[in-house]
Design a protein around this motif. Structure first.
Motif, PDB file in Angstrom:
ATOM      1  N   GLU A 181      -1.183  13.949   2.860  1.00 10.76           N
ATOM      2  CA  GLU A 181       0.027  13.667   1.912  1.00 10.76           C
ATOM      3  C   GLU A 181      -0.546  13.700   0.399  1.00 10.76           C
ATOM      4  OE1 GLU A 181       2.709  10.572   4.331  1.00 10.76           O
ATOM      5  OE2 GLU A 181       0.452  10.327   4.583  1.00 10.76           O
ATOM      6  N   LEU A 182      -1.990  13.287   0.304  1.00 11.16           N
ATOM      7  CA  LEU A 182      -2.345  13.333  -0.965  1.00 11.16           C
ATOM      8  C   LEU A 182      -2.569  14.717  -1.617  1.00 11.16           C
ATOM      9  CD1 LEU A 182      -4.179  12.203  -3.637  1.00 11.16           C
ATOM     10  CD2 LEU A 182      -5.898  12.343  -2.054  1.00 11.16           C
ATOM     11  N   ALA A 183      -3.099  15.840  -0.568  1.00 12.31           N
ATOM     12  CA  ALA A 183      -3.249  17.171  -1.054  1.00 12.31           C
ATOM     13  C   ALA A 183      -1.581  17.578  -1.402  1.00 12.31           C
ATOM     14  CB  ALA A 183      -3.710  17.885   0.045  1.00 12.31           C
ATOM     15  N   MET A 184      -0.476  17.346  -0.417  1.00 15.18           N
ATOM     16  CA  MET A 184       0.543  17.798  -0.448  1.00 15.18           C
ATOM     17  C   MET A 184       1.333  17.443  -2.098  1.00 15.18           C
ATOM     18  SD  MET A 184       2.605  17.783   3.280  1.00 15.18           S
ATOM     19  CE  MET A 184       2.432  16.285   3.447  1.00 15.18           C
ATOM     20  N   ALA A 185       0.962  16.231  -2.544  1.00 11.29           N
ATOM     21  CA  ALA A 185       1.425  15.777  -3.814  1.00 11.29           C
ATOM     22  C   ALA A 185       0.797  16.505  -5.171  1.00 11.29           C
ATOM     23  CB  ALA A 185       0.879  14.260  -4.111  1.00 11.29           C
ATOM     24  N   CYS A 186      -0.319  17.221  -4.629  1.00 13.56           N
ATOM     25  CA  CYS A 186      -0.751  18.155  -5.805  1.00 13.56           C
ATOM     26  C   CYS A 186       0.080  19.324  -5.982  1.00 13.56           C
ATOM     27  CB  CYS A 186      -2.231  18.688  -5.340  1.00 13.56           C
ATOM     28  SG  CYS A 186      -3.431  17.229  -5.261  1.00 13.56           S
ATOM     29  N   THR A 187      -0.071  19.920  -7.046  1.00 18.26           N
ATOM     30  CA  THR A 187       1.017  21.143  -7.394  1.00 18.26           C
ATOM     31  C   THR A 187       0.493  22.398  -6.252  1.00 18.26           C
ATOM     32  OG1 THR A 187       0.394  20.225  -9.848  1.00 18.26           O
ATOM     33  CG2 THR A 187       1.755  22.543  -9.295  1.00 18.26           C
ATOM     34  N   PHE A 188      -0.831  22.763  -6.186  1.00 18.68           N
ATOM     35  CA  PHE A 188      -1.368  23.621  -5.392  1.00 18.68           C
ATOM     36  C   PHE A 188      -2.253  23.147  -4.301  1.00 18.68           C
ATOM     37  CE2 PHE A 188      -0.119  25.795  -9.364  1.00 18.68           C
ATOM     38  CZ  PHE A 188       0.967  26.337  -9.111  1.00 18.68           C
ATOM     39  N   ARG A 189      -2.458  23.905  -3.438  1.00 21.83           N
ATOM     40  CA  ARG A 189      -3.589  23.767  -2.700  1.00 21.83           C
ATOM     41  C   ARG A 189      -4.337  24.856  -2.028  1.00 21.83           C
ATOM     42  NH1 ARG A 189       0.424  20.966  -2.611  1.00 21.83           N
ATOM     43  NH2 ARG A 189       1.869  22.691  -2.125  1.00 21.83           N
ATOM     44  N   VAL A 242       5.332   6.972  11.371  1.00 19.93           N
ATOM     45  CA  VAL A 242       5.585   7.912  10.560  1.00 19.93           C
ATOM     46  C   VAL A 242       4.773   7.894   9.510  1.00 19.93           C
ATOM     47  CG1 VAL A 242       8.027   8.021  11.458  1.00 19.93           C
ATOM     48  CG2 VAL A 242       7.501   7.200   9.268  1.00 19.93           C
ATOM     49  N   PRO A 243       4.773   9.289   8.677  1.00 15.65           N
ATOM     50  CA  PRO A 243       4.019   9.520   7.549  1.00 15.65           C
ATOM     51  C   PRO A 243       4.652   8.680   6.457  1.00 15.65           C
ATOM     52  CG  PRO A 243       4.027  11.641   8.853  1.00 15.65           C
ATOM     53  CD  PRO A 243       4.990  10.583   9.504  1.00 15.65           C
ATOM     54  N   ALA A 244       4.007   7.667   5.712  1.00 15.32           N
ATOM     55  CA  ALA A 244       4.645   6.994   5.097  1.00 15.32           C
ATOM     56  C   ALA A 244       4.118   6.852   3.527  1.00 15.32           C
ATOM     57  CB  ALA A 244       4.723   5.337   5.463  1.00 15.32           C
ATOM     58  N   TYR A 245       3.327   8.100   3.133  1.00 17.35           N
ATOM     59  CA  TYR A 245       2.678   8.085   2.303  1.00 17.35           C
ATOM     60  C   TYR A 245       3.012   9.289   1.265  1.00 17.35           C
ATOM     61  CZ  TYR A 245      -1.141   4.539   3.213  1.00 17.35           C
ATOM     62  OH  TYR A 245      -1.995   3.582   3.533  1.00 17.35           O
ATOM     63  N   GLY A 246       4.383   9.538   1.642  1.00 16.03           N
ATOM     64  CA  GLY A 246       5.209  10.619   0.754  1.00 16.03           C
ATOM     65  C   GLY A 246       5.187  11.725   1.893  1.00 16.03           C
ATOM     66  N   ARG A 289       0.722  -1.205   0.063  1.00 18.93           N
ATOM     67  CA  ARG A 289      -0.101   0.008   0.049  1.00 18.93           C
ATOM     68  C   ARG A 289       0.825   1.375   0.268  1.00 18.93           C
ATOM     69  NH1 ARG A 289      -5.206   1.099   1.397  1.00 18.93           N
ATOM     70  NH2 ARG A 289      -5.589  -0.882   0.039  1.00 18.93           N
ATOM     71  N   ILE A 290       2.059   1.364   0.866  1.00 23.47           N
ATOM     72  CA  ILE A 290       2.951   2.499   0.803  1.00 23.47           C
ATOM     73  C   ILE A 290       3.373   2.690  -0.614  1.00 23.47           C
ATOM     74  CG2 ILE A 290       5.234   3.147   1.613  1.00 23.47           C
ATOM     75  CD1 ILE A 290       4.228   2.076   4.293  1.00 23.47           C
ATOM     76  N   ASP A 291       3.843   1.514  -1.166  1.00 24.71           N
ATOM     77  CA  ASP A 291       4.386   1.545  -2.656  1.00 24.71           C
ATOM     78  C   ASP A 291       3.288   2.331  -3.507  1.00 24.71           C
ATOM     79  OD1 ASP A 291       6.773   0.491  -1.888  1.00 24.71           O
ATOM     80  OD2 ASP A 291       6.449  -1.545  -2.580  1.00 24.71           O
ATOM     81  N   ARG A 292       2.086   1.831  -3.525  1.00 22.55           N
ATOM     82  CA  ARG A 292       0.939   2.427  -4.587  1.00 22.55           C
ATOM     83  C   ARG A 292       0.741   3.949  -4.075  1.00 22.55           C
ATOM     84  NH1 ARG A 292      -5.305   0.162  -4.872  1.00 22.55           N
ATOM     85  NH2 ARG A 292      -5.540   1.658  -6.784  1.00 22.55           N
ATOM     86  N   MET A 293       0.899   4.227  -2.782  1.00 24.16           N
ATOM     87  CA  MET A 293       0.621   5.593  -2.451  1.00 24.16           C
ATOM     88  C   MET A 293       1.845   6.440  -3.134  1.00 24.16           C
ATOM     89  SD  MET A 293      -2.204   6.492  -1.357  1.00 24.16           S
ATOM     90  CE  MET A 293      -1.959   7.919  -1.018  1.00 24.16           C
TER      91      MET A 293
END
Length: 258
Positions: free
Chosen positions: A114-122, A140-144, A82-86
């Motif tokens: 983490e999903l929001a931070m992966a976007c270009t802007f928020r 720890v946060p592991a989705y990036g 799941r971590i690899d997928r994220m």
């Protein structure tokens, strides 16, 4: 008879199809990220990347929550998978040809942030609350998150978010650079994201892609190598099939404002 899969994603379009709005709709679970929701998110991204008109993808949640993160009730045979997928999703959003904006109402926690931070802007509502609370569970946060947060707010503030595990309000999130734009009123995150998307959709798509690539790839390099990369990307943009005429564009814009 095969059981129909519940829909957890709604995709709509705005601004003559130039903006795709992907809405997380797993409201009863506060948009917790499970396998089915991630499948549908990938399918939504697949769909919009085949449509040439789309310039911006907005990812948002319900009127009361963006996402509270990983679905802790989901039984996972392999958490590493799941971590690899994220991580693949993080890289996909970073490398997509279109700009992405997270429009945040309410909670954006853990994997949701983490999903929001992966976007270009928020963009966020003033009532939004953002945090990385994983430390409270002994992880720890592991989705990036350990890599995305320092890139946005610097290592000291990123460690504060991770080590305290306490959510912060949207006003502070804007001050430290965790969000780009703060709406005036509750419920205004999507409207603000659409306003910013309208401006971005007017820009040259190759130039948008070039700017994102220069920042994304250059931040890993020493300054001399980063400047060389900037020159290379700029030269490639100017040598394309339809090279931009910056001077003409400037004069045309000036003439319209006179």
């Amino acid at each position: 008879m095969e059981e129909q899969r519940p829909m957890m994603i709604e995709t709509t379009f705005a601004l003559d199809g130039r903006v795709a709005i992907i809405r997380l709709t797993r409201a009863r679970a506060l948009n917790a990220l499970n396998g089915d929701l991630l499948d549908q998110l990938d399918e939504a991204l697949d769909s919009i990347t085949t449509q040439e008109a789309v310039r911006v993808a907005i990812i948002t949640g319900t009127d009361s929550v963006f996402s509270v993160g990983a679905d802790l009730k989901e039984q996972l045979a392999d958490r590493g998978a799941r971590i690899d997928r994220m991580h693949r999703l993080v890289l996909r959003l970073a490398g997509m040809p279109v700009v992405s904006i997270a429009a945040i109402e309410g909670w954006a926690l853990g994997g949701g942030l983490e999903l929001a931070m992966a976007c270009t802007f928020r963009a966020a509502s003033p009532t939004a609350r953002l945090g990385l609370p994983e430390i409270r569970l002994g992880v720890v946060p592991a989705y990036g998150g350990t890599q995305l947060a320092p890139r946005l707010v610097g290592s000291a503030l990123a460690l504060e978010l991770m080590c305290l595990g306490e959510p912060i309000d949207a006003a502070r999130a804007e001050r430290i650079g965790l969000i780009n734009w703060l709406a005036d009123d509750a419920g205004g995150a999507l409207a603000l994201a659409l306003d910013r998307a309208a401006a971005i959709a007017e820009r040259s798509l190759p130039a948008l892609q070039a700017a994102r690539q220069a920042v994304r790839d250059g931040e890993r390099l020493a300054l001399p190598q980063a400047l060389a990369l900037e020159a290379q990307i700029s030269a490639h943009l100017l040598a394309g099939d339809n090279p931009p005429d910056a001077a003409a564009s400037f004069l045309n814009r000036a003439a319209r404002t006179c």
